[in-house]
Design a protein around this motif. Structure first.
Motif, PDB file in Angstrom:
ATOM      1  N   GLY A  26       1.802  22.764  10.715  1.00 56.05           N
ATOM      2  CA  GLY A  26       1.333  24.135  10.880  1.00 56.05           C
ATOM      3  C   GLY A  26       0.327  24.562   9.833  1.00 56.05           C
ATOM      4  N   GLY A  27       0.004  23.655   8.901  1.00 58.67           N
ATOM      5  CA  GLY A  27      -0.898  24.000   7.816  1.00 58.67           C
ATOM      6  C   GLY A  27      -2.367  23.817   8.163  1.00 58.67           C
ATOM      7  N   ILE A  28      -3.209  24.121   7.191  1.00 56.41           N
ATOM      8  CA  ILE A  28      -4.657  23.979   7.305  1.00 56.41           C
ATOM      9  C   ILE A  28      -5.125  23.060   6.184  1.00 56.41           C
ATOM     10  N   THR A  29      -5.855  22.011   6.546  1.00 57.58           N
ATOM     11  CA  THR A  29      -6.312  21.040   5.556  1.00 57.58           C
ATOM     12  C   THR A  29      -7.476  21.605   4.746  1.00 57.58           C
ATOM     13  N   VAL A  30      -7.395  21.398   3.425  1.00 56.44           N
ATOM     14  CA  VAL A  30      -8.493  21.767   2.521  1.00 56.44           C
ATOM     15  C   VAL A  30      -8.917  20.499   1.779  1.00 56.44           C
ATOM     16  N   PRO A  31      -9.915  19.764   2.297  1.00 59.17           N
ATOM     17  CA  PRO A  31     -10.343  18.538   1.619  1.00 59.17           C
ATOM     18  C   PRO A  31     -11.051  18.865   0.304  1.00 59.17           C
ATOM     19  N   ALA A  32     -10.815  18.041  -0.703  1.00 56.43           N
ATOM     20  CA  ALA A  32     -11.472  18.214  -2.004  1.00 56.43           C
ATOM     21  C   ALA A  32     -12.291  16.969  -2.321  1.00 56.43           C
ATOM     22  N   TYR A  33     -13.418  17.172  -2.980  1.00 57.07           N
ATOM     23  CA  TYR A  33     -14.236  16.035  -3.386  1.00 57.07           C
ATOM     24  C   TYR A  33     -13.519  15.228  -4.469  1.00 57.07           C
ATOM     25  N   THR A  34     -13.634  13.925  -4.392  1.00 58.23           N
ATOM     26  CA  THR A  34     -12.994  13.074  -5.409  1.00 58.23           C
ATOM     27  C   THR A  34     -13.718  13.163  -6.748  1.00 58.23           C
ATOM     28  N   THR A  35     -14.905  13.750  -6.761  1.00 58.71           N
ATOM     29  CA  THR A  35     -15.664  13.923  -8.013  1.00 58.71           C
ATOM     30  C   THR A  35     -15.346  15.237  -8.712  1.00 58.71           C
ATOM     31  N   ASN A  36     -14.465  16.036  -8.133  1.00 53.76           N
ATOM     32  CA  ASN A  36     -14.146  17.337  -8.728  1.00 53.76           C
ATOM     33  C   ASN A  36     -13.565  17.197 -10.125  1.00 53.76           C
ATOM     34  N   THR A  37     -13.948  18.124 -10.991  1.00 58.01           N
ATOM     35  CA  THR A  37     -13.315  18.245 -12.303  1.00 58.01           C
ATOM     36  C   THR A  37     -12.044  19.082 -12.156  1.00 58.01           C
ATOM     37  N   ALA A  38     -11.281  19.186 -13.248  1.00 60.32           N
ATOM     38  CA  ALA A  38     -10.078  20.024 -13.227  1.00 60.32           C
ATOM     39  C   ALA A  38     -10.454  21.476 -12.920  1.00 60.32           C
ATOM     40  N   ALA A  39     -11.580  21.933 -13.467  1.00 64.43           N
ATOM     41  CA  ALA A  39     -12.017  23.309 -13.211  1.00 64.43           C
ATOM     42  C   ALA A  39     -12.390  23.497 -11.739  1.00 64.43           C
TER      43      ALA A  39
ATOM     44  N   PHE B 129     -16.128   1.551  13.974  1.00 64.34           N
ATOM     45  CA  PHE B 129     -16.839   2.338  12.966  1.00 64.34           C
ATOM     46  C   PHE B 129     -16.516   1.800  11.570  1.00 64.34           C
ATOM     47  N   LEU B 130     -17.442   1.992  10.635  1.00 66.20           N
ATOM     48  CA  LEU B 130     -17.192   1.716   9.227  1.00 66.20           C
ATOM     49  C   LEU B 130     -17.372   3.027   8.474  1.00 66.20           C
ATOM     50  N   SER B 131     -16.302   3.546   7.916  1.00 66.45           N
ATOM     51  CA  SER B 131     -16.327   4.848   7.245  1.00 66.45           C
ATOM     52  C   SER B 131     -16.576   4.660   5.758  1.00 66.45           C
ATOM     53  N   PHE B 132     -17.652   5.284   5.243  1.00 59.73           N
ATOM     54  CA  PHE B 132     -17.939   5.172   3.809  1.00 59.73           C
ATOM     55  C   PHE B 132     -18.452   6.473   3.215  1.00 59.73           C
ATOM     56  N   LEU B 133     -18.985   7.408   4.028  1.00 59.87           N
ATOM     57  CA  LEU B 133     -19.333   8.720   3.513  1.00 59.87           C
ATOM     58  C   LEU B 133     -18.042   9.496   3.257  1.00 59.87           C
ATOM     59  N   PRO B 134     -18.050  10.427   2.288  1.00 57.47           N
ATOM     60  CA  PRO B 134     -16.784  11.098   1.931  1.00 57.47           C
ATOM     61  C   PRO B 134     -16.198  11.921   3.070  1.00 57.47           C
ATOM     62  N   LEU B 135     -14.934  11.691   3.372  1.00 58.94           N
ATOM     63  CA  LEU B 135     -14.237  12.434   4.415  1.00 58.94           C
ATOM     64  C   LEU B 135     -14.059  13.904   4.057  1.00 58.94           C
ATOM     65  N   SER B 136     -14.235  14.243   2.787  1.00 56.96           N
ATOM     66  CA  SER B 136     -14.135  15.638   2.361  1.00 56.96           C
ATOM     67  C   SER B 136     -15.337  16.452   2.821  1.00 56.96           C
ATOM     68  N   HIS B 137     -16.377  15.791   3.343  1.00 53.52           N
ATOM     69  CA  HIS B 137     -17.555  16.464   3.855  1.00 53.52           C
ATOM     70  C   HIS B 137     -17.402  16.679   5.366  1.00 53.52           C
ATOM     71  N   ALA B 138     -17.984  17.768   5.881  1.00 57.96           N
ATOM     72  CA  ALA B 138     -17.825  18.111   7.292  1.00 57.96           C
ATOM     73  C   ALA B 138     -18.364  17.029   8.218  1.00 57.96           C
ATOM     74  N   TYR B 139     -19.445  16.347   7.808  1.00 59.93           N
ATOM     75  CA  TYR B 139     -20.050  15.351   8.690  1.00 59.93           C
ATOM     76  C   TYR B 139     -19.108  14.176   8.938  1.00 59.93           C
ATOM     77  N   GLU B 140     -18.596  13.574   7.866  1.00 62.10           N
ATOM     78  CA  GLU B 140     -17.727  12.405   8.037  1.00 62.10           C
ATOM     79  C   GLU B 140     -16.387  12.796   8.642  1.00 62.10           C
TER      80      GLU B 140
END
Length: 342
Positions: free
Chosen positions: A86-99, A223-234
């Motif tokens: 029932g939740g909503i996914t919020v993908p985060a970039y793997t390059t994110n800092t703690a801030a 398919f070969l997935s390599f672009l970040p899944l946290s982005h809307a395109y991938e």
């Protein structure tokens, strides 16, 4: 708003695959030095187990769950599980800092987090300490840092090994107007904006992609997935679009291993942003220049005749004969660098 051919929501796409053939592979990832499959049935079982854990931990319809992971089978399984809970996914970039993570957690008002590796868990846990609404954490690897006492934390392998009953599968009542995910912008124009995408938004893009690619004929695509899944395109083109057409998804080990993974996965469709295709083209042309001589002339002739055939629809008989020869001598070798099935 729903697309009848696709279903009312994203999980409908997966349920159709499961009904067709539960034993068919859906995801592939490197384990012990070789690509190994995740069947559709395994994806169903693991997503159900993770969804049940999230529900038991208190995730309610509409709650946001932040997902921090590199591309791997568990990313798609977690996305499906969050919807089932029932939740909503919020993908985060793997390059994110703690801030960065702290801003995202608080802005989305996340109630739970799912994280893959020890390295990624470090900055995420620092951010969780500043995000009091987060109550639950699920880790694919045990985190190296201390986990706040308030968190209900669990390990992915333990959750899927001892599944709980799923009290309610919310995907059975989702409509096209319900939210599927918040995908945050990169923040280059100020603070990141949380773009709220519905199931209908993503299904509409999938429908457009199907109509576009029907011209080349869609079959059992790889398919070969390599672009970040946290982005809307991938997230759309590299995860839910392959599921919609019954494809299989290989996960690249890294950009550095992309050339080797192309030869191993032998994809039939490569979803990519233009810049990377430009880089690949430049590398091929540089190699042609270094070789020089007859090989370079044949390459450029193959390019010229291919363009003419594309623009005119057909070639004169004598040029068509040369074009067929260049198909074997030149184009087949270029295709082989991409696995030979593009």
């Amino acid at each position: 708003m729903a697309l009848p051919a696709l279903g009312a929501n994203l999980p409908d796409l997966f349920r159709r695959l499961l009904r067709e053939d539960g034993d068919a592979p859906l995801f592939w990832a490197k384990r012990d030095g070789r690509f190994q499959p995740w069947s559709r049935r395994r994806v169903e079982e693991e997503s159900r187990a993770v969804a049940a854990f999230l529900q038991e931990a208190g995730v309610k319809p509409g709650d946001r769950v932040v997902l921090v992971s590199e591309n791997r089978p568990e990313w798609g399984i977690a996305d499906l599980a969050i919807m089932r809970a029932g939740g909503i996914t919020v993908p985060a970039y793997t390059t994110n800092t703690a801030a960065d993570h702290a801003y995202l957690l608080n802005h989305s008002e996340a109630r739970a987090v799912i994280c893959s590796t020890k390295r990624l868990a470090g900055p995420l846990l620092q951010a969780v300490a500043e995000a009091p609404a987060v109550e639950t954490a699920l880790f694919l690897e045990p985190p190296a840092g201390a986990v706040p006492d308030r968190l209900r934390a669990a390990r992915w392998d333990e959750v899927v090994a001892a599944p709980r009953p799923l009290a309610c599968d919310h995907t059975e009542r989702l409509s096209a107007d319900d939210l599927a995910c918040f995908i945050y912008t990169s923040g280059t124009g100020g603070r990141p904006k949380g773009v709220m995408l519905t199931h209908g938004n993503i299904l509409a893009n999938i429908g457009g992609a199907i109509r576009l690619l029907e011209r080349v004929g869609l079959e059992r695509e790889v398919f070969l997935s390599f672009l970040p899944l946290s982005h809307a395109y991938e997230h759309t083109a590299g995860l839910w679009f392959p599921i919609a057409i019954g494809g299989e998804i290989y996960y690249a080990e890294s950009l550095e291993q992309l050339s080797a993974n192309l030869l191993e996965a032998r994809p039939t469709i490569l979803t990519c942003v233009p810049r990377l295709f430009e880089v690949l083209r430049q590398r091929i042309l540089q190699q042609v220049r270094r070789q020089g001589g007859l090989r370079a002339r044949l390459f450029h002739l193959a390019l010229a005749l291919g363009r003419r055939r594309l623009e005119q629809g057909r070639l004169a008989a004598h040029l068509a004969l040369v074009d067929r020869m260049l198909e074997r001598l030149v184009r087949s070798r270029v295709r082989a660098r991409f696995g030979g099935r593009i």
